[in-house]
Each structure stands twice: as structure tokens, then as C-alpha cells.
Motif scaffolding. Structure first.
Motif, PDB file in Angstrom:
ATOM      1  N   VAL A 185       3.979   5.731  -5.615  1.00 26.82           N
ATOM      2  CA  VAL A 185       3.879   5.755  -7.086  1.00 26.82           C
ATOM      3  C   VAL A 185       2.811   6.739  -7.525  1.00 26.82           C
ATOM      4  O   VAL A 185       3.000   7.531  -8.451  1.00 26.82           O
ATOM      5  N   ALA A 186       1.674   6.756  -6.821  1.00 25.84           N
ATOM      6  CA  ALA A 186       0.580   7.663  -7.167  1.00 25.84           C
ATOM      7  C   ALA A 186       1.024   9.122  -7.023  1.00 25.84           C
ATOM      8  O   ALA A 186       0.649   9.971  -7.843  1.00 25.84           O
ATOM      9  N   GLN A 187       1.846   9.430  -6.017  1.00 28.42           N
ATOM     10  CA  GLN A 187       2.355  10.793  -5.826  1.00 28.42           C
ATOM     11  C   GLN A 187       3.206  11.231  -7.001  1.00 28.42           C
ATOM     12  O   GLN A 187       3.150  12.382  -7.428  1.00 28.42           O
ATOM     13  N   ASP A 192       0.831  -1.212   0.000  1.00 28.92           N
ATOM     14  CA  ASP A 192       0.000   0.000   0.000  1.00 28.92           C
ATOM     15  C   ASP A 192       0.864   1.260   0.000  1.00 28.92           C
ATOM     16  O   ASP A 192       0.557   2.236  -0.686  1.00 28.92           O
ATOM     17  N   GLU A 193       1.966   1.211   0.757  1.00 31.42           N
ATOM     18  CA  GLU A 193       2.887   2.352   0.800  1.00 31.42           C
ATOM     19  C   GLU A 193       3.521   2.575  -0.579  1.00 31.42           C
ATOM     20  O   GLU A 193       3.642   3.713  -1.036  1.00 31.42           O
TER      21      GLU A 193
END
Length: 132
Positions: A127-129, A121-122
Motif C-alpha cells: 500500500v505504501a508503494q 506487514d507485506e
């Protein structure tokens, strides 16, 4: 010239004339075919004949039917021998009882474990950031 005391395993009755296909990857189906051929060849042998046709382990004991493939590099180690140094199938085992340099397939030293859910999840969050 003096004859060798120990014939190569390829010359032995059990492993004689087996065709190893070097072009194919060492896949499970291919290995099962080798096992089938060896099983058929060993079927009519008594324990004394089988012991004489098998490679000898450093202890002096006969190895296993699967050990006939050791010299060709297509054998697969016996997991029981690797983990507990014993095998209930003995000479009849279709896996190799000889020493191997590499850990057997599927062993933890070759395979990386999956990261824990919180770690995954981290990673997704990081990656989304960076994708924005």
C-alpha cells in the motif's frame, strides 16, 4: 374441521404472547430479554410440564427453553449441542437445541481469520508503494 394434534409453539404456555420486535436487530440485549421472560415463565413448571411446553426434537425428546424462540427466528443455537450433540443443561438450557441451517454466530466458517503479522506487514508495504 379437525383440531391440529400439535399446537404452534406460540400457543404453548411457555412461548405464548411473547412480543418479538422485528424492527430491532437481533442483538445480545434483546436476546437476554427473551431469555429472561422465558426463564420467568418456566420457573414454576415441573419437568413434566416443561417437557410438554417445549418443541420436540427429531429424536422425540423435548428440546430446551431457548428452543421456544426457534419458530420466530430469534433463537440462538446451543453451542454445546452444535459441537458435541449434548448439553448439560438439557431442557433448562436457554439456547436452542433444534437444527439450524446457518452456522452459529462466531463460528469459524462465517468469520475470516486475521492475516498473520508478516502478511499484514507485506500489505502495508504494498500500500505504501502505491500511495507515493
Amino acid at each position: 374441521a379437525m383440531a391440529s394434534c400439535s399446537p404452534s409453539w406460540a400457543d404453548m404456555r411457555l412461548g405464548a404472547n411473547l412480543q418479538f420486535d422485528d424492527l430491532l436487530p437481533k442483538q445480545r440485549l434483546q436476546y437476554q430479554e427473551y431469555q429472561k421472560m422465558l426463564r420467568e415463565r418456566a420457573q414454576g413448571m415441573n419437568a413434566t410440564e416443561l417437557a410438554a411446553a417445549l418443541p420436540v426434537m427429531p429424536s422425540g425428546e423435548p428440546s430446551s427453553i431457548g428452543s421456544v424462540l426457534h419458530h420466530s427466528g430469534v433463537c440462538r443455537p446451543c453451542w454445546s449441542r452444535v459441537t458435541s450433540n449434548t448439553c448439560k443443561d438439557g431442557m433448562q438450557c436457554m439456547y436452542c437445541h433444534l437444527e439450524h441451517q446457518e452456522p452459529p454466530p462466531g463460528s469459524s466458517s462465517k468469520k475470516l481469520s486475521r492475516p498473520h503479522k508478516s502478511m499484514r506487514d507485506e500489505y502495508k508495504r504494498l500500500v505504501a508503494q502505491h500511495e507515493v
